[in-house]
Design a protein around this motif. Structure first.
Motif, PDB file in Angstrom:
ATOM      1  N   PRO A 163       0.818  -1.211   0.000  1.00 50.37           N
ATOM      2  CA  PRO A 163       0.000   0.000   0.000  1.00 50.37           C
ATOM      3  C   PRO A 163       0.856   1.267   0.000  1.00 50.37           C
ATOM      4  O   PRO A 163       1.947   1.287   0.579  1.00 50.37           O
ATOM      5  N   VAL A 164       0.343   2.316  -0.637  1.00 50.63           N
ATOM      6  CA  VAL A 164       1.094   3.566  -0.759  1.00 50.63           C
ATOM      7  C   VAL A 164       1.543   4.095   0.605  1.00 50.63           C
ATOM      8  O   VAL A 164       2.726   4.430   0.776  1.00 50.63           O
ATOM      9  N   PRO A 165       0.672   4.217   1.609  1.00 47.07           N
ATOM     10  CA  PRO A 165       1.125   4.750   2.909  1.00 47.07           C
ATOM     11  C   PRO A 165       2.229   3.918   3.551  1.00 47.07           C
ATOM     12  O   PRO A 165       3.168   4.463   4.132  1.00 47.07           O
ATOM     13  N   VAL A 166       2.109   2.586   3.454  1.00 46.61           N
ATOM     14  CA  VAL A 166       3.133   1.716   4.045  1.00 46.61           C
ATOM     15  C   VAL A 166       4.463   1.906   3.324  1.00 46.61           C
ATOM     16  O   VAL A 166       5.527   2.031   3.957  1.00 46.61           O
ATOM     17  N   HIS A 167       4.405   1.946   2.004  1.00 46.76           N
ATOM     18  CA  HIS A 167       5.614   2.143   1.205  1.00 46.76           C
ATOM     19  C   HIS A 167       6.291   3.464   1.556  1.00 46.76           C
ATOM     20  O   HIS A 167       7.507   3.516   1.807  1.00 46.76           O
ATOM     21  N   LEU A 168       5.517   4.556   1.602  1.00 43.40           N
ATOM     22  CA  LEU A 168       6.092   5.870   1.892  1.00 43.40           C
ATOM     23  C   LEU A 168       6.596   5.971   3.329  1.00 43.40           C
ATOM     24  O   LEU A 168       7.568   6.687   3.606  1.00 43.40           O
ATOM     25  N   ALA A 169       5.956   5.265   4.248  1.00 44.76           N
ATOM     26  CA  ALA A 169       6.428   5.254   5.639  1.00 44.76           C
ATOM     27  C   ALA A 169       7.789   4.565   5.740  1.00 44.76           C
ATOM     28  O   ALA A 169       8.701   5.058   6.433  1.00 44.76           O
ATOM     29  N   ILE A 170       7.945   3.449   5.054  1.00 42.01           N
ATOM     30  CA  ILE A 170       9.226   2.729   5.076  1.00 42.01           C
ATOM     31  C   ILE A 170      10.320   3.584   4.435  1.00 42.01           C
ATOM     32  O   ILE A 170      11.415   3.748   5.000  1.00 42.01           O
ATOM     33  N   ALA A 171      10.024   4.134   3.248  1.00 41.90           N
ATOM     34  CA  ALA A 171      11.012   4.967   2.566  1.00 41.90           C
ATOM     35  C   ALA A 171      11.379   6.185   3.407  1.00 41.90           C
ATOM     36  O   ALA A 171      12.559   6.551   3.520  1.00 41.90           O
ATOM     37  N   GLY A 172      10.378   6.826   3.996  1.00 36.62           N
ATOM     38  CA  GLY A 172      10.632   7.996   4.818  1.00 36.62           C
ATOM     39  C   GLY A 172      11.506   7.679   6.016  1.00 36.62           C
ATOM     40  O   GLY A 172      12.418   8.446   6.363  1.00 36.62           O
TER      41      GLY A 172
END
Length: 410
Positions: A163-172
């Motif tokens: 999911p987009v939020p999970v992906h962006l949280a990990i990258a962030g």
């Protein structure tokens, strides 16, 4: 001699390189997910283009805060902490359920990106002074590596249905930790001598009123710089959407368009100094404009997924030296106070990032996206026509252009 360079300076080079890499990687992580976000928000192409303009609008309106923040805190803290705040802004954009809640963090993220960009360039120039030789081009090449890395991470996340939020949280989290770790090894603020009052400030007023010819040449250079910057906008704003929606590419494949453009741009930046020294800025820019016009023109005339990816790569390679060459020529512009031409160009170049996405979106809404994207090969043709303005006009060499290279994106 490299052996004479103090250990803290060599560590600082690695640290500031990490800051450039994280800056390139963070935004690149959201780019391939933008079509999914567009679908989640339920907006049409015209509104999508306007939403994308929030990032450059924030950069244009609030980027002026870079200079006072650096004077107050120093360039390395501004770059590192700003990186963490960008990660938070992108995460909020990924969670956004409505268009307005998407636009607000994108606006703030764009402002932070402009501030971080000035901070990392300022610190990189201080490290360069300690080295006694140019390293700023390699730092911008590392930014491209970061962008490729971020795009590849996004493509992997799409392939794994993260999911987009999970992906962006990990990258962030990963790149925030990287930036904060790099901060520890940056030069101490007491050694910074590069906080120029013009960094991120409004354009410097010329010492004398420039003539019509000077104004016309500077305007042409601004157009060239905007044309070069628009190619990056194509990669970040439209390549994934065009490949997926117009050409039917699956998500992971559609994301490779952006990766191809940024990857080829990296190669072009690594080779750009050598090409310019051998053939001259005018010839290299003309060749780059031809690559942009032909690569994208043929990709749009004969639309296929492989052909479009190849065309995007050609455009990325062709655009690699255009903005730095325009900045260098502006910095050598006669009839202006030293640094004034460069500052005007860097300031006005942001208009390309600000107006291109909504203009293409509105045109696509009236026609279709494939037709609207014709503005990008036209931009390449404009570079070919105006490349003659890149001829050197002063005998004294100027190193300022390297430090201000590509202030709109990294």
């Amino acid at each position: 001699m490299p052996s004479a360079i103090p250990l803290e300076v060599r560590r600082a080079r690695i640290a500031v390189s990490a800051l450039f890499l994280t800056n390139g990687a963070l935004f690149a992580n959201i780019v391939p997910r933008l079509p999914e976000i567009k679908e989640t928000l339920g907006v049409d192409t015209a509104v999508y283009g306007l939403l994308l303009a929030a990032w450059p609008l924030g950069s244009f309106l609030l980027g002026l805060l870079a200079a006072p923040l650096m004077r107050r805190f120093g360039s390395a803290p501004v770059a590192a902490v700003g990186t963490v705040l960008i990660a938070i802004a992108l995460l909020c954009a990924g969670f956004a359920p409505t268009a307005i809640l998407f636009a607000v963090p994108m606006f703030l993220g764009g402002a932070l990106d402009a501030i971080v960009d000035v901070g990392q360039n300022t610190h990189g120039l201080e490290v360069q002074r300690r080295f006694g030789r140019s390293i700023i081009n390699s730092l911008h090449a590392i930014w491209s590596v970061g962008a490729v890395l971020g795009g590849a991470m996004a493509a992997g996340a799409i392939a794994l249905s993260v999911p987009v939020p999970v992906h962006l949280a990990i990258a962030g989290a990963v790149f925030s930790a990287s930036a904060l770790t790099a901060w520890r090894f940056c030069l101490p603020r007491t050694g910074e001598q590069s906080l120029d009052d013009t960094a991120g400030a409004a354009p410097v007023v010329p010492a004398v009123r420039p003539g019509i010819r000077t104004i016309a040449l500077l305007a042409a250079l601004v157009v060239i710089a905007i044309a070069g910057a628009m190619v990056e906008d194509l990669g970040s704003s439209w390549s994934t959407l065009y490949l997926s929606d117009s050409l039917g590419a699956i998500g992971a494949i559609a994301a490779t368009g952006y990766i191809a453009l940024i990857g080829a741009q990296f190669v072009g930046r690594m080779l750009g100094d050598r090409f310019t020294d051998r053939f001259g800025a005018v010839a290299v820019a003309r060749a780059g404009g031809i690559l942009i016009a032909l690569g994208l023109g043929l990709a749009l005339a004969f639309p296929t997924v492989p052909g479009t990816i190849i065309g995007l790569a050609a455009a990325g390679f062709g655009s690699a030296t255009i903005v730095p060459a325009a900045m260098h020529a502006a910095d050598e512009m006669p009839g202006l106070r030293a640094g004034s031409g460069l500052t005007f160009l860097a300031w006005l170049m942001r208009l390309g990032f600000l107006f291109a996405p909504p203009a293409v979106g509105l045109l696509a809404e009236q026609t279709d996206l494939r037709t609207a994207l014709i503005v990008y090969p036209i931009a390449g043709a404009i570079v070919v026509l105006l490349a003659f303005t890149l001829r050197p006009r002063r005998t004294a060499a100027s190193g300022t252009a390297h430090g201000d290279e590509e202030r709109s994106r990294g």
